[in-house]
Design an enzyme around this catalytic site. Sequence first.
Site, PDB file in Angstrom:
ATOM      1  N   GLU A  21      41.682  28.543  38.874  1.00  0.00           N
ATOM      2  CA  GLU A  21      40.132  28.638  39.371  1.00  0.00           C
ATOM      3  C   GLU A  21      39.225  27.651  38.764  1.00  0.00           C
ATOM      4  OE1 GLU A  21      37.764  31.915  38.065  1.00  0.00           O
ATOM      5  OE2 GLU A  21      39.378  32.914  36.810  1.00  0.00           O
ATOM      6  N   LYS A 155      38.894  42.210  31.754  1.00  0.00           N
ATOM      7  CA  LYS A 155      38.590  42.439  30.483  1.00  0.00           C
ATOM      8  C   LYS A 155      38.047  43.644  30.347  1.00  0.00           C
ATOM      9  CE  LYS A 155      37.279  37.815  28.834  1.00  0.00           C
ATOM     10  NZ  LYS A 155      36.494  36.821  29.454  1.00  0.00           N
TER      11      LYS A 155
HETATM   12  N1  PSU Z   1      36.954  37.523  34.157  1.00  0.00           N
HETATM   13  C1  PSU Z   1      37.257  36.849  32.857  1.00  0.00           C
HETATM   14  N2  PSU Z   1      36.860  35.370  33.016  1.00  0.00           N
HETATM   15  C2  PSU Z   1      36.272  35.041  34.025  1.00  0.00           C
HETATM   16  C3  PSU Z   1      36.150  35.731  35.220  1.00  0.00           C
HETATM   17  C4  PSU Z   1      36.640  37.201  35.090  1.00  0.00           C
HETATM   18  O1  PSU Z   1      37.729  37.179  31.986  1.00  0.00           O
HETATM   19  O2  PSU Z   1      35.664  33.583  34.192  1.00  0.00           O
HETATM   20  C5  PSU Z   1      35.418  35.457  36.522  1.00  0.00           C
HETATM   21  C6  PSU Z   1      36.639  34.940  37.489  1.00  0.00           C
HETATM   22  O3  PSU Z   1      36.239  33.932  38.287  1.00  0.00           O
HETATM   23  C7  PSU Z   1      36.535  36.142  38.280  1.00  0.00           C
HETATM   24  C8  PSU Z   1      35.152  36.378  38.312  1.00  0.00           C
HETATM   25  O4  PSU Z   1      37.141  35.969  39.814  1.00  0.00           O
HETATM   26  O5  PSU Z   1      34.560  36.126  37.242  1.00  0.00           O
HETATM   27  C9  PSU Z   1      34.631  37.779  38.862  1.00  0.00           C
HETATM   28  O6  PSU Z   1      33.298  37.757  39.270  1.00  0.00           O
HETATM   29  P1  PSU Z   1      32.744  39.276  39.521  1.00  0.00           P
HETATM   30  O7  PSU Z   1      33.033  40.504  38.509  1.00  0.00           O
HETATM   31  O8  PSU Z   1      31.474  39.100  40.036  1.00  0.00           O
HETATM   32  O9  PSU Z   1      33.496  39.437  41.094  1.00  0.00           O
END
Ligand code: PSU
Length: 306
Positions: A21, A155
């Site tokens: 990603e 996380k």
């Molecule tokens: N969790 C991490 N590092 C990240 C992300 C999530 O530890 O960089 C990023 C990923 O790209 C994930 C996105 O798909 O954040 C999720 O964002 P949201 O919670 O807005 O869906």
Amino acid sequence: MSISAAVSDALAAGRPVVALESTIVAHGLPRPRNLDAARSFERLLRDAGVTPATVAVVDGVARVGLTAAELERIAEDPSVVKLSARDLAPAMALRVTGATTVAATALLAARAGIRVFSTGGIGGVHRGAARSFDESADLVALAGLPITVVSAGAKSVLDLPATLERLETLNITVLGYRTNRYPGFYLADSGLPIDWRVESAEDVVAVMAAQDALALHRAVLVANPLPAERQLDPRLHDRVLAEALAAADQRGVTGKGVTPFLLAYFQEHTGGASLEVNIDVATGNVVLGGQIATAWARRERSSATA
Ligand code: PSU
Ligand code: MN
């Protein structure tokens, strides 16, 4: 959508490919370490004989496999936006450049025919979601895509028990890689149990094949903890976590800004320690993703000749 020549050649020849990603690069890691990390993920795969397919939208073109210059732009240009699955069509129509989340990356990679995707941590259910309704679109996207996602869990800024409950509801298979506990990203063990444990890349591939046999077009989530001796100091972790959540609340951060805010807060307030752990975690997932893709390609080749 455009698949790079390297990626489409590898897929056509039945060689291993791993999707990566780009939101972790543009919005998950700070400059300039983000570009180093993005390059090293690709290099690790190439050194293992695996073709990397980093995914992003560049000037409105959804790309699976980036050139070195495109990767640099995603890492360095602050105007790069964060694109989840629902943002792909408008970004393409309006010729935007953006980094793809797990949801958007999994969607494009699956469309390209890629079966394995490595990331750091997936999105999940946020704390306070019962009020805010903030649950990552990653979960719903993975429920409908036939791709194996290697992560170190989610996380701890998230509500991990609720995230596991949602994964259960959405019928997403979760495999602990050499563990029976869900990893907590910065911490090797969140204390939460996982039902299924696998010991090898071959085990993961056997699960994928069984899913295919059942025509289940859903993700398999491989939870790969980092070694306990490399985890973040749990006391530092708990203190910064409490502060980060309070700061987000106080500043009224909402929507797609929440996750980048919490990640940046962690990096700033752990004196760089969480950044090193973050890169270690993602690196471990890239290596394991390479092994799974290699085992998958071997299996596909042998079943084609059988
Ligand atoms: N969790 C991490 N590092 C990240 C992300 C999530 O530890 O960089 C990023 C990923 O790209 C994930 C996105 O798909 O954040 C999720 O964002 P949201 O919670 O807005 O869906
Ligand atoms: Mn959200």
